[in-house]
Write an enzyme that holds these catalytic residues in place. Structure first.
Site, PDB file in Angstrom:
ATOM      1  N   CYS A 309      69.571  74.170  59.103  1.00  0.00           N
ATOM      2  CA  CYS A 309      68.907  74.417  57.584  1.00  0.00           C
ATOM      3  C   CYS A 309      67.659  73.619  57.494  1.00  0.00           C
ATOM      4  CB  CYS A 309      70.051  73.640  56.524  1.00  0.00           C
ATOM      5  SG  CYS A 309      71.590  73.559  57.077  1.00  0.00           S
ATOM      6  N   ARG A 338      77.492  70.258  68.317  1.00  0.00           N
ATOM      7  CA  ARG A 338      77.951  69.106  67.441  1.00  0.00           C
ATOM      8  C   ARG A 338      79.085  68.447  68.290  1.00  0.00           C
ATOM      9  NH1 ARG A 338      79.191  72.858  62.113  1.00  0.00           N
ATOM     10  NH2 ARG A 338      77.209  73.451  61.734  1.00  0.00           N
ATOM     11  N   GLN A 356      75.335  79.855  65.724  1.00  0.00           N
ATOM     12  CA  GLN A 356      75.695  80.315  64.229  1.00  0.00           C
ATOM     13  C   GLN A 356      74.963  81.688  64.114  1.00  0.00           C
ATOM     14  OE1 GLN A 356      74.768  76.573  62.364  1.00  0.00           O
ATOM     15  NE2 GLN A 356      76.703  76.899  61.504  1.00  0.00           N
ATOM     16  N   ASP A 358      73.245  82.431  61.619  1.00  0.00           N
ATOM     17  CA  ASP A 358      72.932  81.454  60.146  1.00  0.00           C
ATOM     18  C   ASP A 358      71.874  82.316  59.494  1.00  0.00           C
ATOM     19  OD1 ASP A 358      73.420  79.431  58.856  1.00  0.00           O
ATOM     20  OD2 ASP A 358      72.389  77.716  60.112  1.00  0.00           O
ATOM     21  N   HIS A 360      69.637  81.543  55.532  1.00  0.00           N
ATOM     22  CA  HIS A 360      69.652  80.801  54.541  1.00  0.00           C
ATOM     23  C   HIS A 360      68.660  81.723  53.313  1.00  0.00           C
ATOM     24  CE1 HIS A 360      70.169  77.625  57.331  1.00  0.00           C
ATOM     25  NE2 HIS A 360      70.975  76.929  56.297  1.00  0.00           N
ATOM     26  N   LYS A 440      81.675  76.864  47.565  1.00  0.00           N
ATOM     27  CA  LYS A 440      81.520  77.914  48.603  1.00  0.00           C
ATOM     28  C   LYS A 440      82.629  78.685  48.793  1.00  0.00           C
ATOM     29  CE  LYS A 440      84.107  75.049  52.172  1.00  0.00           C
ATOM     30  NZ  LYS A 440      84.338  74.549  53.504  1.00  0.00           N
ATOM     31  N   HIS A 486      73.449  78.711  52.112  1.00  0.00           N
ATOM     32  CA  HIS A 486      73.534  78.935  53.673  1.00  0.00           C
ATOM     33  C   HIS A 486      74.513  79.930  53.695  1.00  0.00           C
ATOM     34  CE1 HIS A 486      72.560  74.655  54.135  1.00  0.00           C
ATOM     35  NE2 HIS A 486      73.028  74.537  52.843  1.00  0.00           N
TER      36      HIS A 486
HETATM   37 ZN    ZN Z   1      72.318  75.772  56.366  1.00  0.00          ZN
END
Ligand code: ZN
Ligand code: ZN
Length: 611
Positions: A309, A338, A356, A358, A360, A440, A486
């Site tokens: 992010c 992580r 991910q 991912d 945004h 979420k 996200h």
């Molecule tokens: Zn994010």
């Protein structure tokens, strides 16, 4: 029972969780109180399962008088007990333990409950350090203990009246388990058993367990040569072999193409960032225990990224944004790292480095609802493409501690709800289960065995836009704060592939199969023709190999089937003469002779249909 719990009970067996032995811990209540609210089948089973764990402990202590025993709760589908033993148990041991348990059940001895002061209990369990530790944890003056035969255990109950009430069971496995789930403490041996009211239910469960073991992605990853782990050089880090990498690249290529198609921009961002970035984002305050220690570059601390992010936000805010540009959808297949405790790592499903899918989304208030809807539609599109028909949607709302304005939260929750409703998506409300920065939607996939796997997440964020002070210039010429969402649809590509491998049992549909066809020459003199067929198919992007080993044809076909290759193309004199191939499928079906052109048309159709 909550719908979630109920579903888990029904599908059972994957949630053999380490989470709540303590939930059934050493609380204190009378048997009558307990029995009063225990009359359903679930509760009968819980009593039987827990009683079986005591019977197992009695048996193990009789076989290993020096054994220390820890805890033995009922769990979904059965029970376990943790032991500290002088040697590792073998499958032969399990058979012996099981036999002795059956003798105790046939003997039909009563379970007897007693109360004791803690001091009395400490004398009773003087040679049992784990029990002594548990006694210290009990609140109040007294503890309850249960006896059957010569065996005594510290226990809150409840139990069946007599051992003879314990029904169909089987010991299934032994696994390592840390005392209290703490990797700094003793590693114990946990014996698992399955237990049901009828032999038919037990058999059905064992059949599903066997099926699951056949589909275990760790096993298939090895057998199909897809990936490996190298603990000695870092646990939880995946090494993708050529075939696994091929499948993954097909997934990622498809993912990229579809993202461009529906209006995302793809970006690429660094893997490390300076401490100041993570300070601004708040990760160093709230997420540090999941981040790896910093490395020094030019006397500055740099951290490897646990999330993308903050990087994506930099691209958004690299120049002034006008309301006309919004929504801006930035997506990246981004690998993050992580820290996870080594005890929880599990194949591809729980790793320390993962990728991910991912994205945004930065948008205006009037665009939020449509954007959430688009994300859900896109998610459903991917699920369908990968053969998942069933999934479970959870909508998590405001927790007590949260960032952002109450009205923003209300709006966001309404938007998530109505976007689901508009698509006829049924969801379970997870009241208060949102993260602190926004509500979420989490979506779990149901595979062919009915097991749930966390994949998609779509999250509002009322925190990072504030922290980074991102804005756009509105129609009024003034600065406004954009909404930020996200979203990851597959979630982690590693986990998604683990799920996919298990879902298909390694038999990927043609479009995903790392090797789509194997050409099998019947004799050496057919190898040249076989190579010609393979070349023709390769020109049309078919992933094809020639099996020119000096093996019998049937052995080659069997190996290709074991490798779950969708098409086997047998070629001999007849085929070489006619310019054809003899086509067999991995399920054993024989399609007979086919011209190479007809075969190609069939393969291309099948790939296009993603079946
Ligand atoms: Zn994010
Ligand atoms: Zn007990």
């Amino acid at each position: 029972m909550s719908p979630d719990k109920e579903r888990r009970e029904k599908q059972g067996w994957n949630h053999v969780s380490l989470s709540s032995p303590w939930a059934r811990g050493i609380f204190f209540r009378t048997d009558q109180e307990t029995r009063d609210d225990m009359d359903s089948k679930d509760e009968r089973l819980t009593r039987m399962r827990h009683s079986a764990s005591h019977i197992m402990a009695e048996t193990v202590l009789s076989l290993f008088p020096e054994a220390k025993f820890a805890i033995g709760p009922a769990i979904e589908n059965g029970f376990y007990y943790d032991f500290d033993l002088p040697r590792s148990l073998t499958p032969e041991d399990l058979a012996v333990i099981e036999q002795k348990m059956r003798e105790i059940i046939v003997a039909d001895v009563p379970f007897q409950r007693e109360e004791a002061s803690k001091d009395e209990a400490r004398k009773l369990f003087a040679a049992q350090p784990y029990k002594l530790e548990l006694i210290d944890d009990v609140e109040g003056e007294n503890v309850s203990i249960y006896r059957q035969g010569g065996f005594v255990d510290l226990c809150a109950g409840p139990h069946v009246e007599r051992t003879g009430e314990v029904k169909a069971f089987k010991l299934t496995s032994v696994a390592g388990a840390y005392w209290r789930g703490d990797e700094h403490r003793q590693m114990l041996q946990r014996i698992y058993g399955a237990l049901f009211e009828t032999q038919a239910e037990l058999d059905e469960y064992l059949r599903r367990l066997e099926d699951a073991q056949q589909r275990d992605h760790r096993r298939l990853g090895r057998e199909l040569d897809l990936f490996s782990f190298h603990e000695e050089f870092g646990p939880g880090l995946v090494y993708w072999h050529p075939k696994g990498a091929r499948v993954r690249n097909i997934i990622e290529d498809f993912w990229r193409k579809e993202h461009y198609r529906v209006g995302y921009e793809l970006i690429l961002t660094p893997h490390i960032g300076k401490a100041s970035l993570w300070q601004t984002s708040g990760h160093l305050d709230f997420y540090k225990e999941s981040m790896y220690s910093p490395m020094q570059v030019d006397e500055q601390d740099y951290y490897i990224k646990p999330m993308n992010c903050p990087f994506h936000i930099q691209i958004y805010s690299s120049r002034t944004r006008s309301y006309r540009e919004l929504p801006i959808r930035l997506a990246e297949m981004a690998t993050v790292y992580r820290y996870e405790r080594s005890g929880v790592l599990h194949g591809l499903l729980r790793v320390r480095g993962f990728t991910q899918d991912d994205a945004h989304i930065f948008c205006r208030p009037d665009q939020v609802e449509a954007e959430i809807g688009r994300a859900l539609d896109f998610m459903m599109f991917f699920f369908k493409a990968f053969g998942f028909e069933d999934y479970h949607v959870y909508l998590a709302t405001a927790p007590d501690k949260r960032a952002g304005l109450a009205e923003d939260w209300r709006m966001a929750e309404d938007v998530l709800r109505s976007a689901c409703d508009a698509r006829g998506l049924r969801y379970d409300l997870d009241q208060g289960g949102g993260v602190f920065y926004g509500p979420k939607i989490d979506v779990k996939l149901l595979d062919v065995l009915g097991r749930e796997w966390q994949c998609t997440t779509i999250q509002f964020d009322f925190n990072l836009p504030e922290r980074f002070g991102i804005t756009y210039i509105g129609e009024d010429g003034r600065e406004h704060r954009p909404y930020m969402v996200h979203r990851a649809l597959l979630g982690s590509v590693e986990r998604f592939m683990g799920v996919l491998i298990e879902h298909y049992g390694g038999a990927f549909p043609l479009w995903l199969a790392p090797v789509q066809a194997v050409v099998v020459p019947i004799a050496d003199r057919h190898v040249e023709y076989a190579c010609g067929v393979a070349e023709a198919l390769k020109k049309a992007d078919v992933r094809v190999e020639v099996d020119d080993r000096n093996e019998r044809m049937n052995a080659k076909i069997r190996d290709a089937q074991l490798q779950k290759v969708p098409y086997m193309l047998v070629v001999g004199d007849k085929e070489a003469e006619a310019g054809s191939v003899n086509v067999r499928l991995r399920n054993g079906e024989n399609l007979g002779a086919m011209s190479v052109d007809d075969l190609l048309a069939r393969l291309q159709r099948e790939v296009a249909e993603k079946t």
